[in-house]
Design a protein around this motif. Sequence first.
Motif: not given
Length: 331
Positions: A162, A164, A170-171, A184-185, A188, A196, A198
Amino acid sequence: MNHGMTASVETTISARVGRSIQNANCVVMVPPKEFGFNAETAADNEFQHQVALDASAVKSKAMAEFKAMVTGLRKSGVQVIEFDYPLDGEETPDAVFPNNWFSTTHDGAFYTFPMACKNRQREVRPQALIDSLNAAGRHVVATDNLLSYVEQGAFLESTGVMVKDHINKTIYAALSQRCEREALEDYAKRIGYHRVVSFQTALPSGHPIYHTNVMMAIGEHFAVICSEVIPEYERRFVIKSLANSKQVIDISLEQVNHFCGNILQLETVNGGKVIAMSKSAFDAFTPAQKQQLATHGKLLPFDVSTIESIGGGSVRCMLGEVFLPTRTTEL
């Protein structure tokens, strides 16, 4: 905080006035006492290489590189917390890369993450690190972890996977077996980041980049990214998202191989900016790119060629950012 966090209210804390949202002014570094080629991680890390040196020579070279980097960062005004650990018979060859198993936040939270490889899971020592952070005046108010994902065969290797943008909450994350979308979500949401971004990546081998921070870095006002490894249908969206608030510096795959993406902007104790990177990355940036980066902070190159070549990670991987507030008064 939710998600089973444990909190302490015994200490009043405050962040330094004017402290950067994006940049940490303190990092955790772990001495490479057991450093060596990690066959487990080499399965999906194409940046690792075996070398014709015996194990003791490798450890000696790695330790010298580590010590020089600690000294250089401290001289530049960045607080470095050396997190040592006892040898217990089960080696941790990648312990020098602590940023993969923990992260911290400005409000005092300490998170622990699920690591993909068994011998890297042995690196995870949250209580010992929390004790070291507290001893250094960085106060942990609450703890949380995502370790239950290991049982599901899902992994999220912290700031390895990640990258950041703290300012815009925002990631950015390249999906891989070390970066599972659900975890991941989930993370977040826990830290209150509303976006996010991705995306997929592909090296010439067809395999994905093992860690996002090898091909991407975000500073206060700039972003370094290797856009060519992102599929075209996602590339424009990622670049546009970054360009909304950052100067985007696009690097080539060849530069990624020299770890130009594995850099980190930090803040000094007096509020200045530095950008830590390896010597190989510094040498691989073009003069124009160095000039661009230098407008965002003093460039600090460190020779970590042994750690880079054998470990498949570079300077940024060696730095666990500490955003924790400093302790001011005991109640």
